[in-house]
Scaffold this active site. Sequence first.
Site: not given
Length: 367
Positions: A147, A178, A201, A203-204, A211, A255, A261, A264
């Site tokens: 993370e 990754y 794509v 989700s968060n 972003r 994120n 960092y 994927e």
Amino acid sequence: MSGAGECGPRGPGRGTSPQLGANAPPSCAGPGPPRGLRTLGGAVGAALLGTLWLLWLLRAHPGAAPAPQPALTILVWHWPFAEHAPELPRNTCASFGVAGCRLSTDRRLLAQADAVVFHHRELQTRRAQLPLAERPPGQPWVWASMESPSHTHGLGRLRGVFNWVLSYRRDADVHVPYGRLEPRPGPPPPLPPKSALAAWVVSNFQERQRRVQLFRELRRHLRVDVFGRANGRPLCAACLLPTLGRYRFYLAFENSQHRDYITEKFWRNALLAGAVPVALGPPRAAYEAVAPPDAFVHVDDFASPRALAAFLAGMNDTLYRRHLAWRTRLRVRLFGDWRERFCAICTRYPHLPRGQVYQDLEGWFLA
């Protein structure tokens, strides 16, 4: 008449050599063989002893392999993001190309494990506790996390505990990215037909994220198809790559922006799918350290979201193919399996610093 103890010189005690001078008494053994025979006999004796020594080392089997070294045991204290660990047969690491390595979650092995690895999320949520009172002296402990610092908390209470770090950071003791690019053994698979411009794509979805702010400005000038739970359009695992492969570009927006960092989103959703990633994350130099400079578009190269949108929408086929030229010689390899990540500890084990302790793990990770 002299006794047996008076024949020859009286030397010093055991472990030293007598100093024979010119006045040393003669030996009682007589004159002995000629000098040449003594030299030949010594050489033959030395050769015989050497042969016997070699046979003993090889256990009388010329060409026998050295005795195998015992396997390293890596104890995983709590499996990441799971109530139960997967099956871990003895050949788990061998299946990932790592020999002499055994993964286990059996906490009864704490006293004999060569290293113990702790995943931070379980420490952060207090689902797992550090067995400090039972820690064997000198046993290396490994802190593991994939993370970003923005989603990692509670490091301040881990001062002086861990010896090694397993992380996506390129300066970690056990560097586990990754993904990475490797030489391609054969011709690349054909690119899927491109029928749309850009996809994302997510989700968060939080307004405070850079972003999200960039996306809101970008979509004023560029059509972006959004998938994921945040938009009520989740993609199944088997649908992900075929869907994203239809797009010319993929918004590989992290994120949070931190050193090295690159997740994927860049490796799988863009490069593996066959789309050109539009990267938002660490600076361009971090991406160029792991991928060709023309394999991606970096948002920092543009003065505004409007300029970025104009560049993407106006790119001709010749320039677009240049961004995909790396595929003829390189392929993407993903590292998403925690078993493979933990086996990497054995690969690095002989080279890891002994006696090292992270006195300020938080300071290192936030740097």
